[in-house]
Scaffold this motif. Sequence first.
Motif, PDB file in Angstrom:
ATOM      1  N   ASP A   1       0.818  -1.208   0.000  1.00 12.94           N
ATOM      2  CA  ASP A   1       0.000   0.000   0.000  1.00 12.94           C
ATOM      3  C   ASP A   1       0.859   1.269   0.000  1.00 12.94           C
ATOM      4  N   GLU A   2       2.142   1.148   0.039  1.00 15.08           N
ATOM      5  CA  GLU A   2       3.001   2.336  -0.015  1.00 15.08           C
ATOM      6  C   GLU A   2       3.013   2.900  -1.427  1.00 15.08           C
ATOM      7  N   THR A   3       3.025   4.227  -1.517  1.00 14.46           N
ATOM      8  CA  THR A   3       3.107   4.866  -2.834  1.00 14.46           C
ATOM      9  C   THR A   3       4.564   4.961  -3.278  1.00 14.46           C
ATOM     10  N   LEU A   4       4.743   5.185  -4.556  1.00 15.91           N
ATOM     11  CA  LEU A   4       6.107   5.324  -5.075  1.00 15.91           C
ATOM     12  C   LEU A   4       6.804   6.537  -4.471  1.00 15.91           C
ATOM     13  N   ALA A   5       6.049   7.579  -4.152  1.00 10.89           N
ATOM     14  CA  ALA A   5       6.642   8.773  -3.538  1.00 10.89           C
ATOM     15  C   ALA A   5       7.283   8.434  -2.198  1.00 10.89           C
ATOM     16  N   GLU A   6       6.738   7.429  -1.501  1.00  9.88           N
ATOM     17  CA  GLU A   6       7.254   7.074  -0.178  1.00  9.88           C
ATOM     18  C   GLU A   6       8.504   6.211  -0.247  1.00  9.88           C
ATOM     19  N   VAL A   7       8.701   5.508  -1.336  1.00  8.65           N
ATOM     20  CA  VAL A   7       9.832   4.571  -1.403  1.00  8.65           C
ATOM     21  C   VAL A   7      11.013   5.109  -2.210  1.00  8.65           C
ATOM     22  N   ILE A   8      10.774   6.147  -2.992  1.00  3.98           N
ATOM     23  CA  ILE A   8      11.878   6.722  -3.773  1.00  3.98           C
ATOM     24  C   ILE A   8      12.729   7.605  -2.863  1.00  3.98           C
ATOM     25  N   SER A   9      14.018   7.401  -2.896  1.00  3.80           N
ATOM     26  CA  SER A   9      14.925   8.205  -2.078  1.00  3.80           C
ATOM     27  C   SER A   9      16.202   8.463  -2.853  1.00  3.80           C
ATOM     28  N   GLY A  10      16.979   9.419  -2.380  1.00  3.23           N
ATOM     29  CA  GLY A  10      18.245   9.754  -3.033  1.00  3.23           C
ATOM     30  C   GLY A  10      18.062  10.733  -4.166  1.00  3.23           C
ATOM     31  N   ILE A  11      19.187  11.130  -4.720  1.00  8.90           N
ATOM     32  CA  ILE A  11      19.180  12.099  -5.813  1.00  8.90           C
ATOM     33  C   ILE A  11      18.997  11.359  -7.130  1.00  8.90           C
ATOM     34  N   VAL A  12      18.056  11.780  -7.927  1.00 12.93           N
ATOM     35  CA  VAL A  12      17.806  11.126  -9.199  1.00 12.93           C
ATOM     36  C   VAL A  12      18.946  11.445 -10.164  1.00 12.93           C
ATOM     37  N   LYS A  13      19.437  10.406 -10.837  1.00  8.13           N
ATOM     38  CA  LYS A  13      20.512  10.562 -11.820  1.00  8.13           C
ATOM     39  C   LYS A  13      19.889  10.628 -13.200  1.00  8.13           C
ATOM     40  N   PHE A  14      20.341  11.584 -13.984  1.00  6.41           N
ATOM     41  CA  PHE A  14      19.817  11.726 -15.340  1.00  6.41           C
ATOM     42  C   PHE A  14      20.912  12.268 -16.242  1.00  6.41           C
ATOM     43  N   VAL A  15      20.606  12.368 -17.527  1.00  7.68           N
ATOM     44  CA  VAL A  15      21.550  12.876 -18.510  1.00  7.68           C
ATOM     45  C   VAL A  15      20.822  13.838 -19.425  1.00  7.68           C
ATOM     46  N   TYR A  16      21.515  14.894 -19.866  1.00 10.53           N
ATOM     47  CA  TYR A  16      20.914  15.848 -20.800  1.00 10.53           C
ATOM     48  C   TYR A  16      20.944  15.282 -22.219  1.00 10.53           C
ATOM     49  N   ASP A  17      19.995  15.696 -23.019  1.00 14.12           N
ATOM     50  CA  ASP A  17      19.921  15.168 -24.388  1.00 14.12           C
ATOM     51  C   ASP A  17      21.073  15.644 -25.265  1.00 14.12           C
ATOM     52  N   ASP A  18      21.750  16.748 -24.873  1.00 12.16           N
ATOM     53  CA  ASP A  18      22.875  17.224 -25.675  1.00 12.16           C
ATOM     54  C   ASP A  18      24.224  16.748 -25.142  1.00 12.16           C
ATOM     55  N   CYS A  19      24.208  15.845 -24.170  1.00 10.72           N
ATOM     56  CA  CYS A  19      25.444  15.226 -23.700  1.00 10.72           C
ATOM     57  C   CYS A  19      25.888  14.163 -24.696  1.00 10.72           C
ATOM     58  N   THR A  20      27.177  13.825 -24.671  1.00 15.42           N
ATOM     59  CA  THR A  20      27.662  12.761 -25.535  1.00 15.42           C
ATOM     60  C   THR A  20      27.384  11.402 -24.887  1.00 15.42           C
ATOM     61  N   VAL A  21      27.413  10.376 -25.709  1.00 17.28           N
ATOM     62  CA  VAL A  21      27.220   9.024 -25.192  1.00 17.28           C
ATOM     63  C   VAL A  21      28.354   8.664 -24.227  1.00 17.28           C
ATOM     64  N   ARG A  22      29.558   9.183 -24.463  1.00 21.89           N
ATOM     65  CA  ARG A  22      30.666   8.935 -23.547  1.00 21.89           C
ATOM     66  C   ARG A  22      30.353   9.467 -22.152  1.00 21.89           C
ATOM     67  N   GLN A  23      29.774  10.652 -22.070  1.00 22.49           N
ATOM     68  CA  GLN A  23      29.391  11.201 -20.772  1.00 22.49           C
ATOM     69  C   GLN A  23      28.348  10.307 -20.091  1.00 22.49           C
ATOM     70  N   ALA A  24      27.410   9.814 -20.882  1.00 27.29           N
ATOM     71  CA  ALA A  24      26.375   8.943 -20.311  1.00 27.29           C
ATOM     72  C   ALA A  24      26.977   7.646 -19.789  1.00 27.29           C
ATOM     73  N   VAL A  25      27.906   7.062 -20.556  1.00 25.77           N
ATOM     74  CA  VAL A  25      28.558   5.826 -20.113  1.00 25.77           C
ATOM     75  C   VAL A  25      29.312   6.059 -18.810  1.00 25.77           C
ATOM     76  N   ASP A  26      30.077   7.149 -18.748  1.00 17.86           N
ATOM     77  CA  ASP A  26      30.827   7.463 -17.527  1.00 17.86           C
ATOM     78  C   ASP A  26      29.886   7.637 -16.338  1.00 17.86           C
ATOM     79  N   HIS A  27      28.749   8.254 -16.580  1.00 17.96           N
ATOM     80  CA  HIS A  27      27.775   8.504 -15.516  1.00 17.96           C
ATOM     81  C   HIS A  27      27.204   7.177 -14.995  1.00 17.96           C
ATOM     82  N   LEU A  28      26.906   6.265 -15.908  1.00 15.92           N
ATOM     83  CA  LEU A  28      26.402   4.945 -15.504  1.00 15.92           C
ATOM     84  C   LEU A  28      27.436   4.190 -14.661  1.00 15.92           C
ATOM     85  N   VAL A  29      28.679   4.236 -15.112  1.00 18.41           N
ATOM     86  CA  VAL A  29      29.732   3.509 -14.407  1.00 18.41           C
ATOM     87  C   VAL A  29      29.995   4.123 -13.039  1.00 18.41           C
TER      88      VAL A  29
END
Length: 607
Positions: A512-540
């Motif tokens: 019965d918990e909502t997603l708002a209650e279980v999500i924690s931490g800073i959300v990680k994302f990438v900008y659409d004008d970033c390079t794929v290399r930046q995205a790979v580094d961010h994932l790693v």
Amino acid sequence: MSTDATPQERSLVDRRVVLICLLAIGLGLAAALAAQILVGLIAGITNLAFFGRFSLQEVSPADHQLGFLVIGIPVVGALIVGVMARYGSAAIRGHGIPEAMEQILTNQSRIPPRMTILKPLSAAISIGTGGPFGAEGPIIATGSALGSTLGQWLTVSTQERKTLLAAGAAAGMSAIFGSPVSAVLLAVELLLFEFRPRSIVPVALASVTSAGLRLAFVGSEPVFAMPHLAPPGVAAMAFYILLGGLMGVAAVLITRVVYGVEDLFERLPIHWMWWPAIGAVAVGVIGCFEPRTLGVGYSNISDIISNRLTVSAVTGLCLLKFLSWVISLGSGTSGGTLAPLFTIGGGLGALGGAAAVALFPTAGIDVRVAALVGMAATFSGASRALLASAVFAFETTLEPLGLLPLLGGCAMAYLVATLLMKNSIMTEKISRRGVRTPSEYVSDPLDQILVAEIARSPVTTLRVDQTIGDVRKWMASGGAETQHQGYPVVNAAGLLVGVITRRDLASLDKSDETLAEVISGIVKFVYDDCTVRQAVDHLVNHNIGRLPVVRRGVPHQIVGIVTRSDLLSAYRRRIEEMRTDEPSLPVVAPAASSRNTPASQSIGAAP
């Protein structure tokens, strides 16, 4: 917004590069001083060993008057080097450059600080007692050790330490030969394994600084002075390119012989500490019959490329220098490869040029140019440092009209040697130890593709007000959209607030918990004008498997998503570029008879 949430912005240079540049300039000064100390040590030991006097004046051991007693001098020097290697550091053995390459590839560019003392001292003893080596290999190794030691004392990254190591190496070579451009190219081709401003600029500044200080010490005269050259003709150019190919074959044979002799020494039933002394016996015996094989022998190179020696003298010097060097180097003593290769290659080129002049007297072939091409092409084929070899021969002679045949000859030598042998004289040793050396420095394909080009859209999202039970029920219903491993979670305004995965949902107990209650931490994302290399580094960096894509300037408005598989698919472009394309122009079969072909019909037209 935390900067940790977004990929790190990449720049060509930054303040860290400025700091590394300042350190590199200091390395240039230190390497120039170290080079002068090494040259002085070699001169002092040569004077003491061969002439029984205390002097730092440069002198050639070829002028000795010792007769057969000269055989013992290289042996004594080799015994000292063997003891230093066993009880000081075994790393002083060998060429110098391969050892630096191995530390870069396997040890995060960490060279033991004691090498800054032991390498030049052992090399000075080896060369000063008649070893057939040049001073450039040891001073390159010393400069590398200086740069690495500085990088270990300071708080720097592994990449920055590699740059400092390469800067020290380039400064060392530049300090000996006054060749700043070829020193930088050698660092790029054999040590850096990359071409980036953040590494090239510090190396260039170190090399220039060292060359500038050398001018104050020894002046601006070229190391290998030779008479002025005339522009080559077409026939002569064709010969110089062909000669380069032959030098490529010679470079492969030389490399195989060097390592063949090393293998023979490996089979000896005595400790390797004694091997240099055994090799030194050959150095001494050969030095009795041809004193010019002893020591550095830079004057021999000048004589060869200036055509001041007879054919018989060049033949004897080339053959005996090769035997002396290959046996001594194979024994594991402290020495280098550049000067001996220049002597041997220059001699082979001069002999080839003399033969060509006799056979084709009107072709305009210059024996001096042939010797110059032979010198540089042999090093190009043996080391695979193509650009460094061609530019080095120009910088050390200051003959611009030799550049064209040099480039053609070195390129052909590189091509032939690469076809005939996978490894070079610099990489064969470390390759046998299981270390793979980069040989192609290509741009990163992931740096050339934007995230927007591979991001999936539209994106299946979940709402913050949905409960865990609702999401599980939806996922159990089946359908393509329910098969993903993770989902972005958005608020009522459609803005990104987090990401939840199947693993997260499986680990939660309360339905019965909502997603708002279980999500924690800073959300990680990438900008659409970033390079794929930046995205790979961010994932790693964050050990995650997917990244929501948002538009820069519109915070948290999700426009797509990228996963590990999406990022891997970015390599498809590179694979497709490497494929051999079918001809894009139509191929027309020849007509059976010219009388049946209309005069106005264009190529490729329908019959």
